[in-house]
Scaffold this active site. Structure first.
Site, PDB file in Angstrom:
ATOM      1  N   GLU A  48      -6.126 -10.679  -0.858  1.00 23.32           N
ATOM      2  CA  GLU A  48      -6.530 -10.459   0.062  1.00 23.32           C
ATOM      3  C   GLU A  48      -8.134  -9.675  -0.269  1.00 23.32           C
ATOM      4  OE1 GLU A  48      -4.759  -7.124   2.450  1.00 23.32           O
ATOM      5  OE2 GLU A  48      -2.868  -7.111   1.947  1.00 23.32           O
ATOM      6  N   ASN A  57       1.852  -4.592  -3.775  1.00 26.60           N
ATOM      7  CA  ASN A  57       1.032  -5.128  -3.008  1.00 26.60           C
ATOM      8  C   ASN A  57       0.211  -4.095  -2.819  1.00 26.60           C
ATOM      9  OD1 ASN A  57      -0.909  -7.216  -2.939  1.00 26.60           O
ATOM     10  ND2 ASN A  57      -0.868  -6.580  -0.743  1.00 26.60           N
ATOM     11  N   HIS A  99     -10.418  -6.106  -1.631  1.00 22.23           N
ATOM     12  CA  HIS A  99     -11.538  -5.946  -0.126  1.00 22.23           C
ATOM     13  C   HIS A  99     -12.593  -5.542  -0.749  1.00 22.23           C
ATOM     14  CE1 HIS A  99      -8.557  -7.737   2.923  1.00 22.23           C
ATOM     15  NE2 HIS A  99      -7.745  -6.956   2.077  1.00 22.23           N
ATOM     16  N   GLU A 146       1.171  -1.275  -0.207  1.00 22.55           N
ATOM     17  CA  GLU A 146      -0.263  -0.118   0.008  1.00 22.55           C
ATOM     18  C   GLU A 146       1.178   1.020  -0.023  1.00 22.55           C
ATOM     19  OE1 GLU A 146      -2.886  -0.702   3.159  1.00 22.55           O
ATOM     20  OE2 GLU A 146      -3.448  -2.638   2.537  1.00 22.55           O
TER      21      GLU A 146
HETATM   22  O1  G3I Z   1      -2.123  -8.552  18.744  1.00 26.36           O
HETATM   23  C1  G3I Z   1      -3.282  -7.365  19.687  1.00 26.36           C
HETATM   24  C2  G3I Z   1      -3.340  -7.650  20.704  1.00 26.36           C
HETATM   25  O2  G3I Z   1      -2.257  -8.156  21.864  1.00 26.36           O
HETATM   26  C3  G3I Z   1      -4.296  -7.519  21.396  1.00 26.36           C
HETATM   27  O3  G3I Z   1      -4.490  -6.810  22.748  1.00 26.36           O
HETATM   28  C4  G3I Z   1      -5.777  -6.620  20.221  1.00 26.36           C
HETATM   29  C5  G3I Z   1      -6.149  -5.444  21.074  1.00 26.36           C
HETATM   30  O4  G3I Z   1      -7.008  -4.740  20.049  1.00 26.36           O
HETATM   31  O5  G3I Z   1      -4.876  -6.540  19.418  1.00 26.36           O
HETATM   32  C6  G3I Z   1      -4.027  -7.079  18.519  1.00 26.36           C
HETATM   33  O6  G3I Z   1      -3.391  -6.077  17.393  1.00 26.36           O
HETATM   34  C7  G3I Z   1      -4.277  -6.649  16.476  1.00 26.36           C
HETATM   35  C8  G3I Z   1      -4.060  -7.730  15.124  1.00 26.36           C
HETATM   36  O7  G3I Z   1      -4.432  -6.911  14.111  1.00 26.36           O
HETATM   37  C9  G3I Z   1      -4.156  -9.066  15.652  1.00 26.36           C
HETATM   38  O8  G3I Z   1      -5.238  -9.450  15.303  1.00 26.36           O
HETATM   39  C10 G3I Z   1      -4.441  -5.020  16.478  1.00 26.36           C
HETATM   40  O9  G3I Z   1      -5.027  -4.317  17.200  1.00 26.36           O
HETATM   41  C11 G3I Z   1      -5.002  -5.164  15.039  1.00 26.36           C
HETATM   42  O10 G3I Z   1      -5.382  -3.398  14.099  1.00 26.36           O
HETATM   43  C12 G3I Z   1      -4.800  -5.944  13.849  1.00 26.36           C
HETATM   44  O11 G3I Z   1      -5.691  -5.576  12.634  1.00 26.36           O
HETATM   45  C13 G3I Z   1      -5.185  -6.371  11.446  1.00 26.36           C
HETATM   46  C14 G3I Z   1      -4.652  -4.914  10.215  1.00 26.36           C
HETATM   47  O12 G3I Z   1      -4.298  -5.718   9.503  1.00 26.36           O
HETATM   48  C15 G3I Z   1      -4.249  -4.272  10.652  1.00 26.36           C
HETATM   49  O13 G3I Z   1      -4.060  -2.690   9.573  1.00 26.36           O
HETATM   50  C16 G3I Z   1      -5.913  -7.070  10.837  1.00 26.36           C
HETATM   51  O14 G3I Z   1      -5.799  -8.004  11.007  1.00 26.36           O
HETATM   52  C17 G3I Z   1      -5.515  -7.489   9.732  1.00 26.36           C
HETATM   53  O15 G3I Z   1      -6.178  -8.535   8.893  1.00 26.36           O
HETATM   54  C18 G3I Z   1      -5.122  -6.638   8.747  1.00 26.36           C
HETATM   55  O16 G3I Z   1      -4.673  -6.515   7.488  1.00 26.36           O
HETATM   56  C19 G3I Z   1      -4.646  -5.763   6.316  1.00 26.36           C
HETATM   57  C20 G3I Z   1      -3.325  -6.337   5.796  1.00 26.36           C
HETATM   58  O17 G3I Z   1      -2.366  -6.524   6.427  1.00 26.36           O
HETATM   59  C21 G3I Z   1      -2.971  -5.355   4.371  1.00 26.36           C
HETATM   60  N1  G3I Z   1      -4.187  -4.686   3.610  1.00 26.36           N
HETATM   61  C22 G3I Z   1      -5.395  -4.581   4.151  1.00 26.36           C
HETATM   62  C23 G3I Z   1      -5.663  -5.331   5.339  1.00 26.36           C
HETATM   63  C24 G3I Z   1      -7.251  -5.626   6.053  1.00 26.36           C
HETATM   64  O18 G3I Z   1      -6.765  -4.434   6.745  1.00 26.36           O
END
Ligand code: G3I
Length: 350
Positions: A271, A205, A241, A164
């Protein structure tokens, strides 16, 4: 005598503590999956059919672990390779979480995609809390990419080297990398990745670039410049998405693929998810629209030699990054397949 006993006790406590720490680290590096799950052979589909996988869910939810083992031939760690996790402090690398997924996926015969080496989200505080000179940032970037790609050399087939990089209007996002190095950060990241694993396929990507737009044009232009400069890029990832009511058609996605194929690049849908808006009933019409959205990407990929795979972003609705209310994956929260699951398989018949 008493002093001797105290020293011995302290020694024993130290040894036990070290053992406990070592075991905790080992456990973090391990992922034990449910036994006896039939897993598809690599050639089951006409292209690798992948899925984004979370370590926490794979450990705590047997339905989830079974889901990705049973239905997919490629795996992308959903978060475990991101910068804040693998290099939480400058120069200190932690591969335990990613290793756990990569080892389990490879043991099950799956291809692995690496996501992602550079992105302006999920970065550690040490990297974002100050500005860096161009020379400092080049050093940081090269070290990170060399260490991460080098660690997985020969085990991760493809990397999202840059994730991105563009804003909606097509301009370069002002990430820490771009602020220090401008567009050159992209060249540096690809160069470092190629040096660390010359056989890995390297991808640019991007999100929200499937429909004709200024951003899509900018992505094509960026890819063209990279190719012209001799940057070792192999392909472009289109995330896709989308939603059931607005999913791009096969024709649109085929045109997308052709734009990058013309530059000599591969394309993957990296994705894919097709949400059904919260509040809308998950009735036959919405399930069919969702299935069409999934099938469009799979069929466009199947029809183009340049398209090397399709990855779904999430194993089931329970763990989808969008939340279960979007019902965005091909499998319901309890793991039962929706029509989208069969549609994907049908579109990717060998
Ligand atoms: O690991 C922490 C955990 O320790 C904590 O307790 C919890 C509380 O909220 O958060 C956990 O981290 C989260 C992480 O996912 C794992 O679950 C983050 O808050 C959360 O922001 C994070 O979100 C990820 C997101 O990217 C971040 O922007 C999503 O799982 C993931 O699916 C998403 O994937 C992205 C791709 O990498 C790039 N393209 C877009 C796509 C969707 O946003």
């Amino acid at each position: 005598m008493r002093r001797w006993a105290a020293a011995a006790a302290a020694g024993i406590i130290l040894i036990v503590a070290a053992g406990l720490v070592a075991r905790a680290l080992r456990d973090d590096a391990k992922l034990t999956l449910p036994a006896g799950v039939p897993t598809p052979a690599p050639g089951t589909y006409a292209r690798p059919l992948g899925v984004a996988v979370r370590l926490d869910a794979s450990r705590s939810d047997a339905v989830y672990a079974r889901g990705w083992l049973e239905h997919y031939t490629s795996v992308t760690p959903e978060n475990e390779l991101k910068w804040e996790i693998v290099e939480p402090r400058e120069g200190e690398f932690d591969f335990a979480k990613a290793d756990a997924i990569v080892r389990a996926a490879r043991r099950a015969g799956k291809r692995v995609r690496g996501h992602t080496l550079t992105w302006d989200i999920q970065l550690p505080g040490w990297l974002t809390s100050r500005t860096w000179s161009a020379r400092e940032m080049e050093d940081i970037l090269r070290t990170h990419v060399r260490r991460v790609v080098g660690h997985f050399r020969g085990r991760i087939a493809q990397w999202d080297v840059v994730n991105e990089p563009l804003d909606t209007d097509g301009s370069l996002t002002r990430s820490v990398f771009a602020q220090a190095l401008g567009e050159r950060f992209v060249d540096i990241a690809f160069d470092a990745a190629h040096r660390a694993d010359p056989r890995a396929r390297l991808f640019l990507n991007e999100i929200a670039s499937e429909l004709p737009s200024a951003k899509q044009d900018a992505l094509v232009a960026l890819a063209r410049r990279l190719v012209a400069r001799g940057v070792p890029i192999d392909g472009v990832g289109l995330q896709d998405h989308t939603t059931a009511d607005a999913a791009p058609t096969q024709a649109i996605l085929s045109r997308d693929i052709a734009r990058f194929a013309r530059l000599g690049l591969d394309v993957e849908f990296t994705e894919l998810d097709v949400g059904v808006r919260p509040g809308m009933p998950l009735d036959a019409a919405h399930l069919a629209a969702q299935a069409r959205g999934y099938a469009a990407a799979a069929a466009a990929c199947r029809a183009a030699r340049a398209c090397t795979g399709v990855t779904v972003w999430g194993v089931d609705d329970k763990w989808s990054w969008l939340g279960p209310q979007w019902r965005a994956t091909p499998y319901a929260a309890d793991g039962t397949p929706k029509p989208a699951a069969a549609a994907l398989r049908r579109a990717l018949r060998p």
